[in-house]
Structures are given as structure tokens and as C-alpha cells.
Write a protein that holds these residues in place. Structure first.
Motif, mmCIF file in Angstrom:
data_model
loop_
_atom_site.group_PDB
_atom_site.id
_atom_site.type_symbol
_atom_site.label_atom_id
_atom_site.label_comp_id
_atom_site.label_asym_id
_atom_site.label_seq_id
_atom_site.Cartn_x
_atom_site.Cartn_y
_atom_site.Cartn_z
ATOM 1 N N GLU A 23 0.833 -1.210 0.000
ATOM 2 C CA GLU A 23 0.000 0.000 0.000
ATOM 3 C C GLU A 23 0.863 1.254 0.000
ATOM 4 O O GLU A 23 0.598 2.211 -0.741
ATOM 5 N N LEU A 24 1.906 1.250 0.822
ATOM 6 C CA LEU A 24 2.762 2.429 0.930
ATOM 7 C C LEU A 24 3.664 2.592 -0.290
ATOM 8 O O LEU A 24 3.943 3.721 -0.709
ATOM 9 N N LYS A 25 4.109 1.478 -0.864
ATOM 10 C CA LYS A 25 4.908 1.553 -2.102
ATOM 11 C C LYS A 25 4.108 2.212 -3.212
ATOM 12 O O LYS A 25 4.624 3.049 -3.945
ATOM 13 N N ALA A 26 2.844 1.812 -3.344
ATOM 14 C CA ALA A 26 1.985 2.385 -4.381
ATOM 15 C C ALA A 26 1.793 3.886 -4.153
ATOM 16 O O ALA A 26 1.839 4.676 -5.102
ATOM 17 N N LEU A 27 1.593 4.284 -2.900
ATOM 18 C CA LEU A 27 1.454 5.711 -2.590
ATOM 19 C C LEU A 27 2.747 6.468 -2.873
ATOM 20 O O LEU A 27 2.723 7.590 -3.382
ATOM 21 N N LYS A 28 3.870 5.842 -2.539
ATOM 22 C CA LYS A 28 5.174 6.484 -2.740
ATOM 23 C C LYS A 28 5.401 6.805 -4.212
ATOM 24 O O LYS A 28 5.948 7.857 -4.547
ATOM 25 N N ASP A 29 4.974 5.900 -5.097
ATOM 26 C CA ASP A 29 5.159 6.122 -6.526
ATOM 27 C C ASP A 29 4.382 7.337 -7.015
ATOM 28 O O ASP A 29 4.761 7.973 -7.991
ATOM 29 N N LYS A 30 3.287 7.667 -6.331
ATOM 30 C CA LYS A 30 2.460 8.827 -6.712
ATOM 31 C C LYS A 30 2.878 10.083 -5.958
ATOM 32 O O LYS A 30 3.010 11.149 -6.539
ATOM 33 N N ASP A 31 3.042 9.951 -4.623
ATOM 34 C CA ASP A 31 3.319 11.113 -3.779
ATOM 35 C C ASP A 31 3.952 10.631 -2.472
ATOM 36 O O ASP A 31 3.272 10.013 -1.646
ATOM 37 N N ILE A 32 5.218 10.946 -2.279
ATOM 38 C CA ILE A 32 5.947 10.477 -1.100
ATOM 39 C C ILE A 32 5.333 11.019 0.185
ATOM 40 O O ILE A 32 5.305 10.338 1.209
ATOM 41 N N ASP A 33 4.791 12.255 0.134
ATOM 42 C CA ASP A 33 4.157 12.817 1.331
ATOM 43 C C ASP A 33 2.962 11.979 1.773
ATOM 44 O O ASP A 33 2.754 11.759 2.964
ATOM 45 N N GLN A 34 2.169 11.513 0.821
ATOM 46 C CA GLN A 34 1.021 10.668 1.160
ATOM 47 C C GLN A 34 1.479 9.362 1.795
ATOM 48 O O GLN A 34 0.858 8.881 2.744
ATOM 49 N N ALA A 35 2.543 8.797 1.274
ATOM 50 C CA ALA A 35 3.064 7.548 1.843
ATOM 51 C C ALA A 35 3.543 7.769 3.278
ATOM 52 O O ALA A 35 3.248 6.958 4.168
ATOM 53 N N ARG A 36 4.265 8.858 3.501
ATOM 54 C CA ARG A 36 4.729 9.169 4.870
ATOM 55 C C ARG A 36 3.540 9.374 5.806
ATOM 56 O O ARG A 36 3.512 8.833 6.913
ATOM 57 N N ASN A 37 2.559 10.159 5.358
ATOM 58 C CA ASN A 37 1.396 10.438 6.201
ATOM 59 C C ASN A 37 0.617 9.170 6.529
ATOM 60 O O ASN A 37 0.160 8.979 7.661
ATOM 61 N N ARG A 38 0.465 8.299 5.543
ATOM 62 C CA ARG A 38 -0.266 7.048 5.774
ATOM 63 C C ARG A 38 0.473 6.167 6.778
ATOM 64 O O ARG A 38 -0.147 5.562 7.657
ATOM 65 N N LEU A 39 1.790 6.091 6.656
ATOM 66 C CA LEU A 39 2.573 5.312 7.621
ATOM 67 C C LEU A 39 2.385 5.865 9.024
ATOM 68 O O LEU A 39 2.176 5.103 9.979
ATOM 69 N N VAL A 40 2.428 7.172 9.174
ATOM 70 C CA VAL A 40 2.259 7.787 10.489
ATOM 71 C C VAL A 40 0.861 7.486 11.032
ATOM 72 O O VAL A 40 0.704 7.171 12.218
ATOM 73 N N GLU A 41 -0.167 7.548 10.178
ATOM 74 C CA GLU A 41 -1.526 7.200 10.609
ATOM 75 C C GLU A 41 -1.585 5.757 11.111
ATOM 76 O O GLU A 41 -2.195 5.470 12.146
ATOM 77 N N MET A 42 -0.954 4.857 10.366
ATOM 78 C CA MET A 42 -0.959 3.441 10.754
ATOM 79 C C MET A 42 -0.236 3.243 12.092
ATOM 80 O O MET A 42 -0.671 2.465 12.950
#
Length: 168
Positions: A17-36
Motif C-alpha cells: 500500500e505504501l509503495k503504491a502511494l510512494k510512486d504517486k506522492d511520497i508525502d502521502q506515503a509518509r502520512n499514511r505510515l504515520v496514521e498506521m
């Protein structure tokens, strides 16, 4: 006390899930990890620190606290591994158990030598899935619990009172 120190980009690079987000927007991937990790922290009661390298966010060298999770951006020319190793030295004591979540084998060996324990990215993901399942079960159990009346009433009376309560 238990502390989980998370190598942010290592986890992002491992979880689908985070890899897919990272490919689009690294900020979204970071934010999602922090939420998790906030969900993890809330459920377990463990202190969580997420460390990100400065190379993806140059010059930050900052500390944030979204959702109650400590988020550290290293200074320029400082790696997450260096910061994590320093944290392990500072945090590890007789009363504190420190886990480091990373799949970086070299980092795992280094933190083992300092007395910390490791969780691979996969182990943390499996643990988080278990927590999410536990939360879902708790919610379902909570929804199914109905308040009990001190006076035994039949279904017809309960329905009548419910209509009155709703104003019908």
C-alpha cells in the motif's frame, strides 16, 4: 515501557500500500505510515517514533508529533540508521524495551549489538493486521451490546417504548 522506533522509508519500501502511494506522492506515503503507527500506538500503548532520512525532505532536521506519534526528519547528511542507532543508545535501559522496525539486515545487526530488538517490516505489518482485526472485532462487539433494563419487559413493550423515545 516499550518503544518502537520505525525506519520510515524502509517500511514504505516494503509494504505494498505504501509503495503504491510512494510512486504517486511520497508525502502521502509518509502520512499514511504515520496514521498506521498512530493506530498501533493507540491500541498497544507503546511509544512510537518514526524516523525519515533527510534525503527525501532536505534540510528538515525536525521533530513533529502528528496523532501523538513522534516523527523525526534527520538533518542533511544524517541517515535514519545513524539517528536510530543514537536513539537506541539513549532510550535503552533496564525499564525500557526498544524495538526497531526495519528490514535492513545491517541495521538489525547494529541495533542487536546495542541491546535493542528488531521487527522486520513484514512482522510489523502482520502485527498491525492483527491489531486492525482486533479493533474491528471490538467495534462489532460494542455494537451488539444493548443496554439491559432492570425491569423485565416483553418485546411488545420494548417496541412501544422505543417508538415513544423516537417521538412516534
Amino acid at each position: 515501557m516499550i518503544i518502537l522506533v520505525v525506519d520510515g522509508y524502509n517500511i514504505i519500501g516494503d509494504w505494498e500500500e505504501l509503495k503504491a502511494l510512494k510512486d504517486k506522492d511520497i508525502d502521502q506515503a509518509r502520512n499514511r505510515l504515520v496514521e498506521m503507527m498512530a493506530e498501533y500506538q493507540a491500541y498497544t500503548g507503546h511509544r512510537v517514533i518514526v524516523v525519515f532520512d533527510a534525503y527525501e525532505a532536505p534540510g528538515r532536521g525536525s521533530k513533529l508529533n502528528p496523532f501523538g506519534v513522534e516523527v523525526i526528519y534527520t538533518k542533511e547528511n544524517e541517515t535514519a540508521d545513524e539517528r536510530i542507532e543514537r536513539y537506541v543508545k539513549d532510550l535503552k535501559n533496564v525499564q525500557t524495551k526498544v524495538y526497531v522496525a526495519t528490514s535492513d539486515y545491517t541495521e538489525q545487526r547494529t541495533i542487536f549489538a546495542q541491546g535493542a530488538l528488531r521487527k522486520s517490516a513484514r512482522e510489523l505489518y502482520i502485527e498491525l493486521e492483527g491489531i486492525n482485526n482486533g479493533i474491528a472485532k471490538d467495534i462489532e462487539r460494542y455494537r451488539n451490546v444493548q443496554p439491559h433494563s432492570k425491569i423485565p419487559l416483553n418485546d411488545e413493550m420494548l417496541a412501544l417504548f422505543e417508538r415513544w423515545r423516537r417521538g412516534h
